[in-house]
Design a protein around this motif. Structure first.
Motif, PDB file in Angstrom:
ATOM      1  N   HIS A 189       7.002 -56.778 124.696  1.00 51.64           N
ATOM      2  CA  HIS A 189       7.137 -55.413 125.195  1.00 51.64           C
ATOM      3  C   HIS A 189       8.573 -54.988 124.983  1.00 51.64           C
ATOM      4  O   HIS A 189       9.514 -55.608 125.494  1.00 51.64           O
ATOM      5  N   GLU A 190       8.732 -53.918 124.191  1.00 51.26           N
ATOM      6  CA  GLU A 190      10.062 -53.467 123.836  1.00 51.26           C
ATOM      7  C   GLU A 190      10.184 -51.971 124.094  1.00 51.26           C
ATOM      8  O   GLU A 190       9.198 -51.261 124.256  1.00 51.26           O
ATOM      9  N   SER A 191      11.396 -51.494 124.079  1.00 50.21           N
ATOM     10  CA  SER A 191      11.645 -50.064 124.202  1.00 50.21           C
ATOM     11  C   SER A 191      12.042 -49.532 122.839  1.00 50.21           C
ATOM     12  O   SER A 191      13.159 -49.760 122.372  1.00 50.21           O
ATOM     13  N   VAL A 192      11.102 -48.901 122.173  1.00 50.25           N
ATOM     14  CA  VAL A 192      11.355 -48.354 120.832  1.00 50.25           C
ATOM     15  C   VAL A 192      10.782 -46.944 120.798  1.00 50.25           C
ATOM     16  O   VAL A 192       9.783 -46.659 120.171  1.00 50.25           O
ATOM     17  N   LYS A 193      11.441 -46.056 121.513  1.00 53.28           N
ATOM     18  CA  LYS A 193      10.920 -44.707 121.689  1.00 53.28           C
ATOM     19  C   LYS A 193      10.765 -43.970 120.364  1.00 53.28           C
ATOM     20  O   LYS A 193       9.844 -43.188 120.177  1.00 53.28           O
ATOM     21  N   ASN A 236       7.433 -44.493 119.106  1.00 56.16           N
ATOM     22  CA  ASN A 236       6.349 -44.143 120.016  1.00 56.16           C
ATOM     23  C   ASN A 236       5.521 -45.360 120.390  1.00 56.16           C
ATOM     24  O   ASN A 236       4.304 -45.328 120.386  1.00 56.16           O
ATOM     25  N   SER A 237       6.180 -46.457 120.687  1.00 56.53           N
ATOM     26  CA  SER A 237       5.463 -47.672 121.048  1.00 56.53           C
ATOM     27  C   SER A 237       6.364 -48.540 121.912  1.00 56.53           C
ATOM     28  O   SER A 237       7.586 -48.482 121.820  1.00 56.53           O
ATOM     29  N   SER A 238       5.750 -49.318 122.766  1.00 60.68           N
ATOM     30  CA  SER A 238       6.508 -50.296 123.547  1.00 60.68           C
ATOM     31  C   SER A 238       5.979 -51.695 123.301  1.00 60.68           C
ATOM     32  O   SER A 238       6.246 -52.611 124.060  1.00 60.68           O
ATOM     33  N   ILE A 239       5.198 -51.854 122.236  1.00 60.21           N
ATOM     34  CA  ILE A 239       4.584 -53.137 121.919  1.00 60.21           C
ATOM     35  C   ILE A 239       5.010 -53.558 120.527  1.00 60.21           C
ATOM     36  O   ILE A 239       5.004 -52.754 119.593  1.00 60.21           O
ATOM     37  N   VAL A 249       5.183 -53.358 114.565  1.00 58.97           N
ATOM     38  CA  VAL A 249       5.040 -52.458 115.711  1.00 58.97           C
ATOM     39  C   VAL A 249       3.816 -51.578 115.487  1.00 58.97           C
ATOM     40  O   VAL A 249       3.822 -50.729 114.584  1.00 58.97           O
TER      41      VAL A 249
END
Length: 690
Positions: A189-193, A196-199, A127
């Motif tokens: 593309h992911e949700s990994v708050k 601090n990334s969505s990639i 990530v």
């Protein structure tokens, strides 16, 4: 080296009136198409170096649970780096083939130069956390502090199989680019708050993740020194050291080390030149000396470091200005007193230097000043700075760190001198060595065409001043501890460090223990830290036999009575100091109980020099000979990290083991794999087997 300062903390500097120094008059600039490729693996870090013509780059891949990919360029001391989010399992990077040089154009058609490399990793998922593009100084601070100026923030351009970060330099000049192309795997593309990334970059099933990394800079390239311009046949046949030195050597300047110091540092240049002189080609020696003379300030002080490229742009903006003129740091005090001894070693003692001295001094800097005039200016400054102590031998007349500064010599981390204000190496060695060298050069007549009458009058008393400093300064640093307290201190510190104290205790004298303190504090109290800077005495001076033996014995006792370990000479030992100082100078500290390669070289060269004297008793010579044998045994035991900046240690089963500095939790910083003054063993020879 001023290594641990954040971008936001600015030292006292001089702003150059023009751009970076131009090639000196008479110093022909030639290009070389020699291709240099080599790799160095140290612990979790794989370093791959490339240089051909105007392209020079250092690719660094960090394995472990905090992976990163970074490329540093000598051009403009610039770089690009990609830090990934921590991983649950260790990541291992591998190179597929060798990096290759490439040239691209930015959207305005301007040339960018850099490298392309294919890599693979066992990571199932990476990530991207942050990409930083710009000055290596900014990348350094991001690595240590996790912060970077908002002005350099760069958003990725995301495509189906690639990520790209690119921007011009802050002043609109050609800038920087980093791209990661997925050759085997995919971009998700992911949700990994929390990260601090969505990639995320994910690996294909049952196969390694494979990437192509492209890194580019638009900064002005340097001009490589060719092989024939760098070393003579006297240089040792050590390929790794030769490669590292070659990568760091340019006609404009020498670089202090890569990846973190890909530009000029005055002290590093001068000490490396001095130690390499027996094997250094005159073109290289003069390139090094010339780069120092180019950067002297109006008073004659030596520049410690330079802010160039985008970091200079940032500095000028911080101070309300514009442009990219280099910003020079004159906060160090030791390098001012190194110039004269190194200049004398080349211009008076080096066979080719003697024959080229007149022509060298007649050359001109980029601003039109003769090298001889610049050297005379430094000599006048040195002599004037030494005058107060020459007149009245009091501790407060010694050369002190500059007001408000905690650093000023090579131990330039904030706690490197343990709170000292008057460093041992500067006052007990470098000042008298500089004064003696000035007297020699004046007597030789080389500076006669350049000395103004007032300067000549100032320099006329340099030899007398040197004698005063040699007599009166060293005793101020002598620290004495009684035998009982010394044994207790060694036992306690050995227990705290988890090492066997037996050999250390056996090496202590029956009476009081004496050694030279690392520094004197503001109240003229000696700070009881044993240190490796006694090696400067042996390299630059001719101590009387009793003082010489005391210094060598102090250094060569087994740690923690002295500085010797199985894997090298430590640069500091706080065993005799209080608990607070001990906490500052442990094996995680940049200038603590760690090994710096160049300090071993200083001692090795110094021992060689002392053994050439004909005025020492045989007992002293025998001790020096034994010290040289033991030192080289430790040097050769750490052969695998010989070009590194520094290393730490662990201890188990009665033996010390090398630990790469910066790859363990708690280390203050990290170590360069290619450090200029760690290559100086090319000019040193181990003793012949007995």
């Amino acid at each position: 080296m001023g290594r641990l300062l954040a971008v936001a903390v600015f030292a006292c500097v001089s702003l150059a009136a023009n751009c970076a120094p131009s090639p000196a008059d008479g110093a022909a600039r030639t290009t070389t198409d020699e291709t240099l490729r080599f790799t160095i693996r140290e612990g979790d870090i794989l370093n791959a170096f490339y240089r051909q013509g105007p392209i020079a780059a250092h690719l660094l891949l960090s394995s472990g649970r905090q992976p990163r990919a970074l490329v540093a360029f000598p051009a403009g001391n610039s770089g690009v780096g990609l830090w990934f989010a921590p991983t649950s399992a260790p990541v291992e990077w591998r190179l597929r083939g060798e990096p290759r040089g490439i040239t691209r154009r930015d959207p305005q058609g301007r040339i960018l130069r850099g490298i392309e490399a294919e890599v693979e990793t066992n990571a199932s998922r990476l990530v991207p956390r942050e990409a930083v593009l710009g000055s290596v100084r900014v990348l350094r601070d991001y690595q240590v502090l996790g912060t970077r100026p908002d002005a350099v923030a760069t958003k990725p351009q995301v495509k189906s199989r690639s990520l790209r970060w690119a921007r011009p330099r802050l002043d609109g000049a050609p800038g920087y680019a980093l791209s990661v192309e997925v050759l085997a795997g995919e971009i998700a593309h992911e949700s990994v708050k929390q990260q601090n990334s969505s990639i995320a970059i994910t690996a294909p099933r049952n196969r390694p993740l494979r990437l192509r990394i492209t890194a580019l800079t638009g900064e002005t390239p340097l001009t490589p020194l060719s092989s024939s311009q760098l070393l003579t046949e006297a240089a040792a046949n050590d390929t790794r050291s030769r490669d590292a030195l070659t990568f760091l050597s340019y006609q404009e300047k020498f670089l202090a080390g890569s990846w973190r110091f890909d530009t000029y540092f005055g002290r590093d240049t001068l000490m490396s030149m001095r130690l390499l002189l027996p094997a250094l080609a005159p073109e290289a020696a003069e390139a090094g000396l010339g780069s120092v003379l180019e950067r002297l300030n109006a008073d004659g002080e030596v520049a410690h470091e330079e802010d160039i490229g985008e970091f200079a742009v940032l500095r000028h903006r911080q101070e309300g200005g514009t442009g990219d003129a280099p910003v020079y740091d004159y906060n160090m005090i030791d390098d001012d007193f190194m110039l004269a001894p190194v200049a004398a070693s080349y211009l008076l003692d080096h066979p080719q230097g003697r024959t080229r001295a007149v022509a060298f001094l007649a050359r001109k800097t980029g601003t039109g000043e003769h090298f001889g005039d610049a050297l005379a200016r430094n000599f006048a400054w040195v002599t004037a700075a030494a005058a107060p102590f020459t007149r009245e031998q009091k501790a407060n007349h010694l050369i002190a760190l500059k007001s408000g500064k905690n650093t000023g010599q090579w131990r330039d981390s904030q706690d490197g001198l343990a709170g000292g204000r008057y460093p041992y190496d500067v006052n007990a060695v470098l000042v008298p060595a500089a004064l003696s060298s000035i007297a020699r050069l004046r007597a030789a007549g080389l500076l006669k065409p350049y000395l103004m009458p007032q300067q000549d009058n100032t320099l006329a008393n340099a030899d007398q001043s040197a004698s005063v400093w040699l007599r009166a300064a060293p005793p101020l640093f002598v620290f004495e501890i009684n035998a009982k307290r010394a044994r207790s201190a060694v036992s306690d510190y050995a227990k705290a460090q988890g090492v066997d104290p037996a050999s250390a205790l056996a090496s202590l004298p029956k009476g009081a223990l004496q050694f030279n303190a690392i520094a004197i504090d503001a109240k003229a109290r000696a700070i009881p830290v044993l240190h490796s800077d006694d090696g400067f005495d042996l390299l630059f001076l001719d101590p009387p036999a009793p003082a010489l033996e005391r210094s060598v014995q102090a250094l060569m006792r087994p740690f923690p009575a002295g500085l010797m370990t199985d894997i090298g000479l430590l640069v500091a030992n706080p065993a005799y100091a209080d608990a607070h100082i001990q906490s500052l100078l442990g094996r995680n500290a940049y200038h603590g109980t760690v090994v710096w390669a160049w300090q071993q070289a200083v001692l090795a060269a110094g021992l060689d020099r002392q053994l050439q004297r004909n005025d020492l008793p045989e007992t002293t010579r025998a001790r020096l000979t034994d010290a040289r044998t033991r030192l080289w045994s430790a040097i050769e035991a750490a052969h695998d990290v010989r070009t590194s900046e520094l290393w730490s240690w662990s201890y188990a089963d009665g033996r010390y083991r090398v630990e790469p500095f910066g790859q363990r939790g708690g280390d203050q910083d990290e170590s360069n794999a290619a450090q200029l003054w760690s290559t100086v063993f090319l000019a040193l020879k181990p003793p012949a087997p007995r």
